[in-house]
Design an enzyme around this catalytic site. Structure first.
Site, short mmCIF file in Angstrom:
data_model
loop_
_atom_site.label_atom_id
_atom_site.label_comp_id
_atom_site.label_asym_id
_atom_site.label_seq_id
_atom_site.Cartn_x
_atom_site.Cartn_y
_atom_site.Cartn_z
N HIS A 1 -31.84 -21.21 32.87
CA HIS A 1 -30.77 -20.91 32.06
C HIS A 1 -30.47 -19.61 31.53
O HIS A 1 -31.17 -18.58 31.85
CB HIS A 1 -30.63 -22.08 31.05
CG HIS A 1 -31.76 -21.90 29.79
ND1 HIS A 1 -32.22 -20.51 29.47
CD2 HIS A 1 -32.76 -22.82 29.25
CE1 HIS A 1 -33.10 -20.61 28.54
NE2 HIS A 1 -33.60 -22.13 28.56
N HIS B 1 -33.13 -17.31 30.21
CA HIS B 1 -34.36 -17.01 31.25
C HIS B 1 -33.71 -15.53 31.85
O HIS B 1 -34.40 -14.63 32.08
CB HIS B 1 -34.72 -17.88 32.30
CG HIS B 1 -35.16 -19.36 31.65
ND1 HIS B 1 -34.71 -20.27 31.71
CD2 HIS B 1 -36.23 -19.54 30.63
CE1 HIS B 1 -35.31 -21.36 31.04
NE2 HIS B 1 -36.41 -20.67 30.62
N CYS C 1 -48.81 -29.42 21.51
CA CYS C 1 -47.25 -29.48 21.87
C CYS C 1 -47.32 -29.39 23.45
O CYS C 1 -47.59 -28.08 23.87
CB CYS C 1 -46.33 -28.49 21.32
SG CYS C 1 -44.51 -28.60 21.98
N CYS D 1 -44.71 -26.42 24.48
CA CYS D 1 -45.11 -25.11 24.11
C CYS D 1 -46.50 -24.87 25.00
O CYS D 1 -46.84 -23.74 25.26
CB CYS D 1 -45.57 -24.82 22.77
SG CYS D 1 -44.04 -24.98 21.52
N CYS E 1 -42.50 -30.45 16.48
CA CYS E 1 -42.84 -29.11 16.89
C CYS E 1 -41.59 -28.31 16.46
O CYS E 1 -40.42 -28.81 16.79
CB CYS E 1 -43.13 -28.86 18.58
SG CYS E 1 -42.77 -27.17 19.10
N HIS F 1 -39.58 -27.38 19.74
CA HIS F 1 -39.01 -28.19 20.99
C HIS F 1 -38.45 -29.73 19.97
O HIS F 1 -38.05 -30.67 20.76
CB HIS F 1 -40.05 -29.05 21.84
CG HIS F 1 -40.25 -27.65 22.74
ND1 HIS F 1 -41.32 -26.84 22.37
CD2 HIS F 1 -39.94 -27.62 23.90
CE1 HIS F 1 -41.42 -25.91 23.67
NE2 HIS F 1 -40.54 -26.16 24.51
N LYS G 1 -31.55 -22.05 19.24
CA LYS G 1 -32.08 -21.48 20.38
C LYS G 1 -31.57 -22.36 21.69
O LYS G 1 -31.69 -23.60 21.53
CB LYS G 1 -33.69 -21.44 20.58
CG LYS G 1 -34.34 -20.85 21.74
CD LYS G 1 -35.76 -20.96 21.81
CE LYS G 1 -36.50 -20.43 23.02
NZ LYS G 1 -37.25 -21.27 23.51
N LYS H 1 -33.06 -25.98 27.53
CA LYS H 1 -32.84 -27.20 28.47
C LYS H 1 -33.16 -28.61 27.89
O LYS H 1 -32.22 -29.38 28.02
CB LYS H 1 -33.41 -27.07 29.90
CG LYS H 1 -32.79 -26.34 30.87
CD LYS H 1 -31.68 -27.11 31.41
CE LYS H 1 -31.19 -26.32 32.81
NZ LYS H 1 -29.89 -27.15 33.34
N1 MSP Z 1 -44.61 -19.77 30.98
C1 MSP Z 1 -44.36 -19.14 29.66
C2 MSP Z 1 -44.51 -17.82 29.50
C3 MSP Z 1 -45.90 -17.17 30.34
S1 MSP Z 1 -45.87 -15.62 30.37
C4 MSP Z 1 -47.51 -15.20 30.67
C5 MSP Z 1 -42.93 -19.47 29.12
N2 MSP Z 1 -42.04 -19.75 29.89
S2 MSP Z 1 -40.57 -20.29 29.75
O1 MSP Z 1 -39.79 -20.45 30.78
O2 MSP Z 1 -40.53 -21.28 28.72
O3 MSP Z 1 -39.90 -19.05 28.94
C6 MSP Z 1 -39.70 -17.76 29.62
C7 MSP Z 1 -38.89 -16.71 28.69
O4 MSP Z 1 -37.50 -17.13 28.52
C8 MSP Z 1 -39.46 -16.59 27.37
O5 MSP Z 1 -39.62 -15.11 27.21
C9 MSP Z 1 -38.42 -17.35 26.45
O6 MSP Z 1 -38.61 -16.69 25.17
C10 MSP Z 1 -37.20 -16.99 27.39
N3 MSP Z 1 -36.14 -17.84 26.84
C11 MSP Z 1 -36.12 -19.25 26.86
N4 MSP Z 1 -34.99 -19.60 26.02
C12 MSP Z 1 -34.22 -18.63 25.49
C13 MSP Z 1 -33.34 -18.47 24.91
N5 MSP Z 1 -32.34 -19.40 24.43
N6 MSP Z 1 -32.83 -17.09 24.57
C14 MSP Z 1 -33.65 -15.88 24.69
N7 MSP Z 1 -34.72 -16.21 25.65
C15 MSP Z 1 -35.21 -17.40 25.92
O7 MSP Z 1 -42.77 -19.49 27.85
#
Ligand code: MSP
Length: 520
Positions: A21, A24, A130, A133, A155, A158, A305, A308
């Site tokens: 999304h 990311h 969790c 997380c 959590c 989540h 935040k 998905k």
């Molecule tokens: N797999 C772990 C990271 C491992 S790094 C060794 C993870 N993955 S994630 O897919 O859940 O998230 C990846 C990144 O996307 C994180 O930096 C997270 O903060 C970012 N974001 C997910 N949702 C977000 C928002 N709504 N806003 C900004 N960034 C966000 O965590």
């Protein structure tokens, strides 16, 4: 173009349980803008991104979809995560998957090394886990549930209940690294940034660190613990190692010493993993800690935040299909202070697209080029009779180049863009004040007209170079129309204002065309 110094920057590796999304994509774009900026500053910039594919979360999703976790990961990587890079125009140098052999083998080497050095022991743990997380939670991390989960603790990220686990695991003696970590934060205040993130991490570590459970034995989707294959490595321990396995750790010493240490750009939700656990792991292994961990804020939708799992996720292509990748990159980098949360709204995006990109920058470029075509037959004048107003533009070019460079050095991407925009605004004001269309009416003003157009063209050239890391496609088109030599992305930022221009302009289509459709 490289001056030999290296700038290694990483994004987090993304869970493949779902599709990307805009949150990311936001992380990706920020890291990419920084990498491009450093590349254009003469450094050997190296951008790493990739996917986090092990652990219970992925296993459960795959099982629910009736495929193996590897099949699931392959599908999501090929259909969703790699395509994201093209959608938002990421110029990554590598893409690591935690299921790559180069990662698995060298992560095992790291673990064995820690085991041999006495940093790992067997223990038992009971706690609330969790799966969202992929983390054991402390009671203080839980909040009261609502709706279906009223009366339960959930959590805080989540909003779902955690699972009570009791396992025999291997533990990493993280508790022994508290003092070294505090000394690191003290001696190197830039290690964790921004300041709010740094303070949070320091107060967390000051409360005292526990040892960390680093293996799981109730499922087998993960890297096998090298000395005990009834356990797989805890998914975060596995994932963090991607930053060194991709950079050559354990298999390419020359590459590793050239690249490491890295700057990690991460969301603030995963700050502790990067600013506490990760440097503790590296200290234990005798490897240099990262250069910096920068925790950015969240994209909020409806004040929460965006995610998905909460059904507030917006696919990046929903924005880029209408506005294009440049507008996506510009909007999120400009509208949100990097390091703080920011609310996304379609209205704000449309308004900034129209006023800043289309009217502010795009029109400026079209108008100047059209005037060179109309008044000078397309030939860019050298200009001679320069006035104070022209010199002021020259001064702005130099000033904003320096200001933007300084802002980028502390990862304030929004400040860098704001500084560069002073040049957009000044050039627009300059054209309005100089009225080249009026000068063109009287041949006696020819020299003045040429000086104005020469100044405006050079200003545009400077803008193209400075904005190339943020809006690579529009600036490439502009550069071509201005007759720039080579690729705009190869031009040095620190010499942006030295641009001299080529003999002729060529027609330029609208850089940011009007958007008719209603969106949202
Ligand atoms: N797999 C772990 C990271 C491992 S790094 C060794 C993870 N993955 S994630 O897919 O859940 O998230 C990846 C990144 O996307 C994180 O930096 C997270 O903060 C970012 N974001 C997910 N949702 C977000 C928002 N709504 N806003 C900004 N960034 C966000 O965590």
């Amino acid at each position: 173009m490289s001056d030999g110094s290296s700038f290694y920057i990483t994004t987090p590796i993304f869970y493949v349980n779902d599709v990307p999304h805009i949150g990311h994509a936001y992380t990706e774009v920020a890291a990419d803008v920084l990498a491009r900026w450093h590349r254009q500053s003469g450094e050997d910039a190296w951008l790493l991104t990739g996917t986090d594919e092990h652990g219970q979360k992925i296993l459960r999703t795959a099982t629910a979809n009736g495929v193996t976790p590897k099949e699931w990961a392959d599908r999501l990587v090929e259909t969703a995560w790699k395509p994201l890079l093209a959608t938002v125009d990421i110029q990554n140098d590598d893409f690591i998957r935690t299921t790559d052999e180069r990662h698995e083998v060298n992560a095992q080497k790291f673990l064995q090394h820690l085991f041999d050095a006495g940093h790992i022991y067997t223990g038992e743990y009971e706690g609330f886990y969790c799966v969202g997380c992929e983390e054991y939670k402390q009671p203080s991390d839980l909040i009261d549930g609502v709706g279906d989960y009223a009366g339960q603790q959930v959590c805080a990220i989540h909003s779902i209940p955690c699972e009570l686990l009791h396992e025999k695991n291997y533990f990493f003696r993280m508790s022994t690294f508290g003092d070294q970590l505090l000394a690191l934060y003290e001696e190197n205040p830039n290690f964790v940034q921004p300041e709010s993130a740094r303070n949070e991490v320091i107060s967390f570590v000051k409360q005292g660190l526990s040892d960390l459970s680093i293996s799981r034995s109730s499922f087998d989707w993960g890297i096998k613990v090298p000395w005990d294959d009834s356990h797989v490595v805890y998914v975060w321990f596995d994932a963090l190692l991607n930053y060194i396995t991709a950079a050559g750790y354990g298999h390419d010493d020359e590459k590793f010493s050239r690249l490491w240490p890295a700057t990690h750009v991460v969301g603030k939700d995963i700050l502790r993993f990067h600013a506490v656990i990760w440097p503790a792991m590296l200290l234990a292994a005798g490897i240099e800690v990262p250069r910096q961990v920068f925790g950015h804020g969240w994209l909020l939708v409806g004040g929460e935040k965006m995610s998905k799992s909460k059904l507030t996720g917006i696919a990046p292509s929903q924005i880029t299909d209408t506005f294009g990748s440049d507008a996506f990159r510009y909007y999120f980098m400009r509208a949100i202070s990097f390091g703080q949360d920011g609310s996304f709204s379609w209205e704000d995006l449309s308004a900034r697209y129209q006023s800043e990109l289309a009217n502010g920058f795009g029109n400026l470029a079209s108008r100047v080029i059209a005037m060179v075509v109309r008044y000078c037959d397309g030939e860019i004048p050298a200009g001679s009779e320069f006035s104070e107003a022209d010199e002021l533009i020259r001064g702005t070019e130099k000033r904003v180049t320096d200001a933007a460079t300084l802002a980028i050095s502390h990862l304030a991407i929004h400040e860098a863009i704001a500084a560069i925009w002073e040049l957009v605004d000044d050039l627009n004001g300059y054209i309005t004040a100089q009225e080249p269309w009026a000068l063109a009416k009287d041949p006696a003003n020819r020299a003045r007209l040429e000086a104005v157009l020469a100044t405006a063209v050079r200003g545009l050239g400077t803008l193209a170079v400075l904005l190339s890391p943020v809006v690579p496609q529009a600036t490439a088109k502009l550069w071509t129309a201005l007759g720039g030599t080579g690729l705009v992305s190869d031009q040095r930022i620190d010499r942006a204002w030295e641009w001299t221009g080529r003999p002729r302009v060529t027609p330029l289509e609208a850089l940011f065309p009007r958007i008719e459709a209603t969106v949202g």
